[in-house]
Design a protein around this motif. Structure first.
Motif, short mmCIF file in Angstrom:
data_model
loop_
_atom_site.label_atom_id
_atom_site.label_comp_id
_atom_site.label_asym_id
_atom_site.label_seq_id
_atom_site.Cartn_x
_atom_site.Cartn_y
_atom_site.Cartn_z
N GLY A 17 -3.83 -2.28 2.51
CA GLY A 17 -3.47 -1.47 1.35
C GLY A 17 -2.39 -0.61 1.87
N LEU A 18 -2.22 0.58 0.69
CA LEU A 18 -0.91 1.55 0.89
C LEU A 18 -0.83 2.03 2.28
N GLN A 32 -1.37 8.78 -3.96
CA GLN A 32 -2.56 8.51 -3.19
C GLN A 32 -2.87 9.67 -2.41
N ALA A 64 -5.58 -5.84 -2.96
CA ALA A 64 -5.94 -5.11 -1.56
C ALA A 64 -4.91 -3.83 -1.40
N LEU A 65 -3.74 -4.05 -2.13
CA LEU A 65 -2.70 -3.09 -2.34
C LEU A 65 -2.20 -2.98 -3.62
N GLU A 66 -2.40 -1.69 -3.99
CA GLU A 66 -2.04 -1.21 -5.51
C GLU A 66 -0.71 -1.09 -5.41
N SER A 67 0.33 -1.84 -5.90
CA SER A 67 1.84 -1.71 -5.88
C SER A 67 2.09 -0.97 -7.00
N SER A 85 -7.67 7.09 -4.66
CA SER A 85 -6.68 6.06 -4.61
C SER A 85 -5.98 5.82 -5.62
N THR A 131 -1.96 -6.97 1.61
CA THR A 131 -2.21 -6.39 2.68
C THR A 131 -3.38 -5.95 3.01
N TYR A 165 2.02 5.24 -2.70
CA TYR A 165 1.32 5.90 -1.32
C TYR A 165 1.19 7.37 -1.30
#
Length: 420
Positions: free
Chosen positions: A174-175, A209, A273-276, A215, A171, A206
């Protein structure tokens, strides 16, 4: 290993031998798993290590103790710990309405199912009814939020998640973009009414963050991983560690395994891109055991305090509405979960054993656990001062839940004394 380590932890080394033999014969030699690594930690010491097979079948690389694995949903308890660190700092509460922290979610409605003319208009807008109550942070923590996962293939809502790639590691925004995507989609059900595995824990990432000002990955690195000495846990595997990164497999039709993700060409070799927070981390058995030891120890390890013992105790409590169990709250057939048996409640990002008789597996009320999509698993049994971490790398195997049942049975069968 010298004789006596298991014995001094209230375990029998001769009764631990079947753990190695059965797991090897049933799962590795039979071609169900490429290899495995398991740690049994009890009464303050590593009582047993079980290791066999390969971390990379194509290259013939034997399993090694410092192998790095995709832990998928075993990321969830780590995200839950991060969230509770912020709860302890007074930045949010489990009882908070989620929209206090994500204002665009204030108007989230519940999909109006079963009325074909209401499904969606030409602009792709969903028709919804207001939820019976607002979504609370505790609903995210326990998967009772009304959110879902795209892979469920159960409802029109999860179809919309698939179409819009909600929660995809690629994504672009990201978040932040992920939270925005969810503000435009309806809930699957009214919060608190059902249990459904979902992107809820990614939403918690999210929130960490947003409320920490770091982040999500940086929060985990500076506040959790570095202080605890978890130096191989991250959202990607850097190039200098790729030789320790396991390849991931999936069952081949007719038996055996085929490559699902080659360690040397993996998407995990670059930052996502997205820290899951729901499934994005890689880790080692050593690192994950450090996390378990901190929790077993009431929130502190080697002088580093992460959580209060009172917060850690909540991981052993069932936070589902009215004390219900998972099986009382699941929305019927086809439900995906990492809990393979009855008698289970849900605490903070983890399943928790409430009714031992219904599980039909040895264990202890108050032990909490979860697993990952590549068949990894862990559990923490505070009353027995036990933590077990199990690592392997196979996606989509039907053996996943039996594997965990066998592991639990074999570990508890090696007890010579109980602390209860």
């Amino acid at each position: 290993k010298p004789m006596g380590i298991a014995e001094s932890a209230g375990l029998s080394s001769s009764r631990l031998a079947p753990l190695d033999q059965v797991m090897r014969a049933r799962y590795v030699d039979s071609g169900v798993l490429p290899g495995l690594l398991a740690y049994v930690y009890r009464d303050g010491q590593l009582a047993h290590t079980s290791m066999c097979g390969h971390m990379d079948l194509e290259r013939g690389t034997p399993m090694r103790e410092d192998a790095i694995f995709r832990i998928y949903s075993m990321t969830k308890p780590i995200t839950a710990i991060a969230l509770m660190m912020l709860v302890e700092e007074g930045r949010l509460a489990l009882d908070d309405d989620v929209h206090l922290h994500i204002p665009s979610w204030k108007i989230l409605g519940v999909y109006a199912a079963g009325v074909p003319s209401l499904v969606a208009d030409t602009a792709g807008q969903f028709l919804t009814v207001p939820p019976k109550r607002r979504m609370k942070v505790v609903d995210l923590v326990t998967h009772t939020s009304g959110l879902t996962y795209g892979f469920m293939s159960r409802t029109a809502v999860d179809a919309a998640y698939r179409e819009r790639k909600v929660g995809d590691f690629n994504t672009p925004g990201g978040l932040d973009e992920f939270a925005e995507q969810l503000s435009k989609l309806p809930l699957d059900f009214s919060p608190g009414e059902m249990w459904s595995y979902s992107v809820s824990i990614d939403v918690m990432g999210y929130l960490v963050q947003k409320l920490s000002g770091l982040s999500f990955g940086e929060f985990l690195r500076t506040r959790l991983f570095a202080p605890l000495g978890m130096h191989d846990t991250a959202f990607f595997c850097p190039e200098d560690k790729l030789e320790r990164f396991s390849s991931c497999y999936q069952p081949r039709a007719g038996g055996g395994l085929k490559l699902q993700d080659d360690a040397r060409k993996s998407t995990y070799a670059t930052p996502p891109a997205l820290e899951s927070g729901g499934g994005g981390l890689v880790s080692t058995a050593h690192d994950y055991l450090r996390l378990c030891r901190m929790m077993l120890n009431g929130g502190t390890l080697d002088g580093v305090q992460v959580l209060s013992p009172k917060t850690v105790a909540m991981f052993s409590m069932n936070l589902l509405p009215d004390g219900r169990l998972l099986t009382d709250m699941v929305p019927g057939v086809g439900l995906f979960t990492e809990a393979g048996y009855g008698g289970i409640g849900f605490s903070i990002g983890c399943g928790v054993t409430m009714d031992g008789a219904k599980t039909r597996v040895p264990g202890t009320p108050g032990e909490y656990f979860w697993g990952g999509a590549a068949s990894t698993a862990f559990w923490i049994d505070p009353k027995e001062q036990l933590a077990v971490v199990f690592m392997t790398q196979v996606m989509g195997t039907d053996a996943r839940l039996n594997l965990r049942r066998d592991l639990r049975t074999l570990v508890y069968s090696a007890f010579t004394e109980s602390h209860l």
